[in-house]
Motif scaffolding. Structure first.
Motif, PDB file in Angstrom:
ATOM      1  N   ALA A   1      39.533  34.161  42.538  1.00 11.78           N
ATOM      2  CA  ALA A   1      40.003  34.399  41.176  1.00 11.78           C
ATOM      3  C   ALA A   1      39.458  35.733  40.677  1.00 11.78           C
ATOM      4  CB  ALA A   1      39.551  33.274  40.254  1.00 11.78           C
ATOM      5  N   PRO A   2      40.325  36.651  40.223  1.00  7.77           N
ATOM      6  CA  PRO A   2      39.838  37.928  39.685  1.00  7.77           C
ATOM      7  C   PRO A   2      39.061  37.702  38.397  1.00  7.77           C
ATOM      8  CG  PRO A   2      42.199  37.710  39.336  1.00  7.77           C
ATOM      9  CD  PRO A   2      41.787  36.562  40.194  1.00  7.77           C
ATOM     10  N   THR A   3      38.045  38.522  38.183  1.00  8.06           N
ATOM     11  CA  THR A   3      37.165  38.353  37.026  1.00  8.06           C
ATOM     12  C   THR A   3      37.454  39.322  35.891  1.00  8.06           C
ATOM     13  OG1 THR A   3      35.542  39.803  38.079  1.00  8.06           O
ATOM     14  CG2 THR A   3      35.329  37.427  38.474  1.00  8.06           C
ATOM     15  N   GLU A   4      38.167  40.394  36.140  1.00 11.00           N
ATOM     16  CA  GLU A   4      38.425  41.370  35.093  1.00 11.00           C
ATOM     17  C   GLU A   4      39.724  42.107  35.385  1.00 11.00           C
ATOM     18  OE1 GLU A   4      35.632  44.859  37.113  1.00 11.00           O
ATOM     19  OE2 GLU A   4      35.073  43.984  35.174  1.00 11.00           O
ATOM     20  N   GLY A   5      40.201  42.812  34.366  1.00 15.43           N
ATOM     21  CA  GLY A   5      41.408  43.597  34.520  1.00 15.43           C
ATOM     22  C   GLY A   5      42.661  42.804  34.213  1.00 15.43           C
ATOM     23  N   ALA A   6      43.781  43.465  34.471  1.00 15.84           N
ATOM     24  CA  ALA A   6      45.069  42.829  34.204  1.00 15.84           C
ATOM     25  C   ALA A   6      45.330  41.661  35.144  1.00 15.84           C
ATOM     26  CB  ALA A   6      46.190  43.859  34.324  1.00 15.84           C
TER      27      ALA A   6
END
Length: 364
Positions: A213-218
């Motif tokens: 799961a990405p933690t930051e950004g778009a």
């Protein structure tokens, strides 16, 4: 400038419109029609008039015509396709059938001679086709080599693609799940965070590869509230492992035929054998085998026991036979014993001693 027929001179003393130099200078001739300009001016001096060049005509290609490079690529793609590999594997299996039905001179030269004596009309045809030495014939070697090339050319790119896909991150979950052919919706009383955590735990338990799961950004905003996972790579790994095992078997067969040897000898009970060329009844060395590589073992046949069929259609035939051996790995080495049976060879170093048959040895 202009066209002489469309535009007349304004005064009687003025020349009609036409091509001529603008400003002071000598007379300038136009470039030949159809000439391509490559870094030069629009026109040249009359004393430096360039020769007229005809436009180069590109060679026309007929439909389906291929160059040598394109033809080579086409042949390589066809040879390294999975369909071609399966066809060649089937041809290799069919080519091995005569080697199992017809006596082979490299395995049983005495049986091959008997077959030739009993089938005198077929012997010249079989000899021309190489059916008495199937595994050493040109056509069998051609199928063998083509199958090797096809398997190697098929496995290498597929292994590369598999390795790249196995290391890649699973794709993100689609935005519209209802567009998938298999989808479902449920109502639960837990919070979204609890649902996502339970889904991740269940997918890990079933050995799925989870997408981090990405933690930051778009990307984090776009993939919020989703879980993505995939599996199914072991299926392709099993396929590649099967084809790799086929290559290993083929390479081992080829190495044995090139670096090994086959020999046959009849040894009666109470007699012995020493591993040198003079002791063999039949000896077929490989292409790169030397007689100096023979291991100096020897053995004596102490006993030979046969178990017969006493009833049924095969009454009187041997059901099993066993030879009791006393062998030495080298001259001066201690004696060892071994019960030699069918499909249970005696291994001495890199050599294997097989029991391939039985018979009678009358005393005259």
């Amino acid at each position: 400038m202009g066209h002489p027929r469309r535009r007349r001179h304004a005064r009687a003393g003025r020349r009609p419109a036409g091509h001529r130099a603008v400003g002071p200078g000598r007379h300038v001739d136009p470039d030949p029609a159809g000439q391509r300009l490559r870094g030069g001016g629009v026109s040249e001096q009359s004393g430096r008039q360039q020769p007229t060049q005809q436009p180069t005509r590109q060679p026309t290609r007929r439909p389906g015509e291929l160059t040598a490079r394109e033809l080579g690529r086409f042949v390589w793609r066809q040879l390294t396709s999975m369909r071609t590999a399966l066809v060649l594997l089937l041809l290799l299996a069919l080519a091995a059938v005569p080697g199992s039905v017809i006596p082979q001179e490299s395995v049983d030269s005495f049986g091959a001679r008997q077959w030739k004596d009993q089938h005198e009309s077929l012997t010249p045809v079989y000899e021309a086709l190489g059916l008495f030495d199937v595994y050493g014939s040109v056509w069998f070697a051609a199928v063998y080599v083509l199958l090797m090339v096809s398997l190697v050319g098929c496995i290498l790119p597929r292994t590369k693609h598999y390795w790249t896909a196995a290391r890649a991150v699973p794709p993100a979950a689609p935005r519209h799940l209802t567009r998938l052919p298999d989808h479902a919706a449920y109502d639960v009383g837990a919070s979204p965070e609890q649902v996502l955590e339970v889904a991740r735990a269940e997918l890990r338990r079933r050995r799925y590869r989870l997408r981090p799961a990405p933690t930051e950004g778009a990307a984090a905003e776009r993939e919020a509230g989703t879980v993505a996972a995939e599996r199914g790579y072991l299926r392709e790994a099993g396929n590649l492992l099967f084809h790799l095992s086929v290559i290993v078997v083929l390479v081992g067969f080829a190495m044995g035929g090139l670096l090994g040897y086959k020999g046959g000898v009849i040894v009666v009970q109470g007699a012995g054998f020493a591993n040198n060329l003079t002791q063999y009844d039949d000896f077929v060395p490989g292409s790169f085998f030397s007689a100096d590589e023979l291991e100096p073992f020897s053995f004596d046949v102490d006993s030979f026991e046969v178990e017969w069929l006493e009833e049924g259609p095969g009454q009187g035939m041997a059901r099993a036979f066993e030879a009791g051996l006393t062998y030495r790995t080298a001259p001066g080495e201690p004696d060892q014993t071994y019960d030699l049976r069918v499909n249970h060879p005696l291994r001495i170093g890199d050599s294997e001693v097989f029991l391939v048959g039985h018979g009678y040895a009358p005393i005259v």
